[in-house]
Design a protein around this motif. Structure first.
Motif, PDB file in Angstrom:
ATOM      1  N   GLU A 122       0.673  -1.681   0.280  1.00 43.56           N
ATOM      2  CA  GLU A 122      -0.142   0.099   0.260  1.00 43.56           C
ATOM      3  C   GLU A 122       0.578   1.329   0.361  1.00 43.56           C
ATOM      4  O   GLU A 122       0.926   2.297  -0.825  1.00 43.56           O
ATOM      5  N   LEU A 123       1.809   1.601   0.915  1.00 43.53           N
ATOM      6  CA  LEU A 123       2.562   2.863   0.906  1.00 43.53           C
ATOM      7  C   LEU A 123       3.488   2.461  -0.263  1.00 43.53           C
ATOM      8  O   LEU A 123       3.386   3.838  -0.789  1.00 43.53           O
ATOM      9  N   SER A 124       3.873   1.248  -1.045  1.00 44.74           N
ATOM     10  CA  SER A 124       5.113   1.633  -1.803  1.00 44.74           C
ATOM     11  C   SER A 124       4.344   2.410  -3.227  1.00 44.74           C
ATOM     12  O   SER A 124       5.045   2.820  -3.953  1.00 44.74           O
ATOM     13  N   THR A 125       3.087   1.397  -3.471  1.00 47.46           N
ATOM     14  CA  THR A 125       2.209   1.925  -4.371  1.00 47.46           C
ATOM     15  C   THR A 125       1.913   3.376  -4.269  1.00 47.46           C
ATOM     16  O   THR A 125       1.934   3.945  -5.209  1.00 47.46           O
ATOM     17  N   ALA A 126       1.286   4.101  -3.262  1.00 48.24           N
ATOM     18  CA  ALA A 126       0.939   5.008  -2.913  1.00 48.24           C
ATOM     19  C   ALA A 126       2.738   5.727  -3.719  1.00 48.24           C
ATOM     20  O   ALA A 126       2.223   7.175  -3.443  1.00 48.24           O
ATOM     21  N   MET A 127       3.445   5.719  -2.783  1.00 44.81           N
ATOM     22  CA  MET A 127       5.008   6.705  -3.525  1.00 44.81           C
ATOM     23  C   MET A 127       5.337   6.532  -4.787  1.00 44.81           C
ATOM     24  O   MET A 127       4.948   7.867  -5.736  1.00 44.81           O
ATOM     25  N   ASP A 128       4.887   5.427  -5.582  1.00 46.40           N
ATOM     26  CA  ASP A 128       4.952   5.239  -6.611  1.00 46.40           C
ATOM     27  C   ASP A 128       3.793   6.077  -7.136  1.00 46.40           C
ATOM     28  O   ASP A 128       4.507   6.172  -8.476  1.00 46.40           O
ATOM     29  N   ILE A 129       2.260   5.952  -7.213  1.00 47.27           N
ATOM     30  CA  ILE A 129       1.446   6.516  -7.822  1.00 47.27           C
ATOM     31  C   ILE A 129       1.505   8.349  -7.679  1.00 47.27           C
ATOM     32  O   ILE A 129       1.366   9.006  -8.193  1.00 47.27           O
ATOM     33  N   SER A 130       1.036   8.087  -6.302  1.00 46.54           N
ATOM     34  CA  SER A 130       0.812   9.622  -6.266  1.00 46.54           C
ATOM     35  C   SER A 130       1.967  10.400  -5.305  1.00 46.54           C
ATOM     36  O   SER A 130       1.701  12.106  -4.925  1.00 46.54           O
ATOM     37  N   GLY A 131       2.925   9.917  -5.205  1.00 47.38           N
ATOM     38  CA  GLY A 131       4.341  10.896  -4.660  1.00 47.38           C
ATOM     39  C   GLY A 131       3.919  10.432  -2.762  1.00 47.38           C
ATOM     40  O   GLY A 131       4.635  11.638  -2.227  1.00 47.38           O
ATOM     41  N   ARG A 132       3.037   9.810  -2.690  1.00 46.62           N
ATOM     42  CA  ARG A 132       3.161  10.304  -0.617  1.00 46.62           C
ATOM     43  C   ARG A 132       4.410   9.499  -0.542  1.00 46.62           C
ATOM     44  O   ARG A 132       4.992   8.575  -0.625  1.00 46.62           O
ATOM     45  N   GLN A 133       4.985   9.963   0.314  1.00 45.42           N
ATOM     46  CA  GLN A 133       6.264   9.621   1.506  1.00 45.42           C
ATOM     47  C   GLN A 133       7.529  10.200   0.740  1.00 45.42           C
ATOM     48  O   GLN A 133       9.065   8.567   0.780  1.00 45.42           O
ATOM     49  N   PRO A 190       6.680  13.774  -7.330  1.00 45.52           N
ATOM     50  CA  PRO A 190       8.204  14.315  -7.288  1.00 45.52           C
ATOM     51  C   PRO A 190       8.842  13.370  -8.659  1.00 45.52           C
ATOM     52  O   PRO A 190      10.542  13.387  -9.248  1.00 45.52           O
ATOM     53  N   LEU A 191       8.658  11.850  -8.060  1.00 43.97           N
ATOM     54  CA  LEU A 191       9.439  10.873  -8.658  1.00 43.97           C
ATOM     55  C   LEU A 191       9.157  10.823 -10.756  1.00 43.97           C
ATOM     56  O   LEU A 191       9.791  10.484 -11.085  1.00 43.97           O
ATOM     57  N   ASN A 192       8.895  11.527 -11.078  1.00 40.84           N
ATOM     58  CA  ASN A 192       8.728  12.014 -12.189  1.00 40.84           C
ATOM     59  C   ASN A 192       9.731  12.713 -12.848  1.00 40.84           C
ATOM     60  O   ASN A 192      10.096  12.677 -13.635  1.00 40.84           O
ATOM     61  N   SER A 193      10.223  13.598 -12.079  1.00 46.74           N
ATOM     62  CA  SER A 193      11.576  14.679 -12.121  1.00 46.74           C
ATOM     63  C   SER A 193      12.405  13.623 -12.210  1.00 46.74           C
ATOM     64  O   SER A 193      12.753  13.064 -11.630  1.00 46.74           O
TER      65      SER A 193
END
Length: 193
Positions: A122-133, A190-193
């Protein structure tokens, strides 16, 4: 950036590679890598094989071959994981766990003490999609993972998948996420940049 080496893990990667687009495949791999890195830095014990298989199959319900017309994509993915686990010779309880982890990746939060694999996915997919944490991902890990598994067309493709899911399944979490501004969160990650 090592993957767990078992027949189930190798086959799950093969299935994800065969049926997912390159953008979704890389997302699945990054989800595992972000999760494993987070677990290592925070001392979270987890079942590596279960997490890897679940990460590889968590969005398989978005693939046209497995997109169910009536159930949310995460439920469809959980069904695929259950069948996959049967083929891998997993006992019924392990198959259920894979399905649970996949369904729970769409929850707002998953308690790490009750379900470490569900929490991590749940956390890692949120990181990768919405940028959470994403600020918690060490810069070196971020560079290495994104260089090996770039985001490609994830922003456009993932948003389109969720819009389609939401239109066909208006009571789904995907529909709720679209209404909650998923496209903007994806674009601003932020992972997009």
């Amino acid at each position: 950036m090592n993957f767990p080496d078992s027949a189930a893990c190798r086959t799950a990667l093969e299935v994800a590679t065969e049926f997912q687009t390159p953008s979704l495949l890389n997302h699945s791999i990054r989800a595992y890598l972000w999760a494993a890195d987070h677990a290592g830095r925070h001392g979270i014990a987890f079942d590596d094989e279960l997490l890897f298989v679940s990460a590889m199959l968590h969005d398989i319900g978005l693939a046209s071959a497995f997109d169910n017309v009536s159930v949310p994509f995460e439920d469809a993915g959980g069904h695929v994981a259950w069948v996959f686990g049967a083929g891998a010779g997993w006992p019924v309880e392990r198959r259920r766990r894979a399905a649970e982890v996949i369904v729970r990746h769409m929850w707002d939060t998953v308690d790490v003490t009750e379900d470490p694999e569900g929490h991590l996915l749940e956390l890692s997919t949120a990181m990768d999609i919405s940028g959470r944490q994403t600020d918690e991902i060490p810069a070196e890990v971020r560079r290495e993972v994104l260089a090996a598994y770039p985001r490609l067309d994830l922003v456009t493709e993932f948003a389109a998948c969720f819009v389609a899911q939401g239109e066909r399944k208006p009571d789904s979490l995907a529909a709720r996420f679209v209404k909650g501004g998923l496209a903007g969160k994806l674009a601003a990650n932020p992972l997009n940049s």
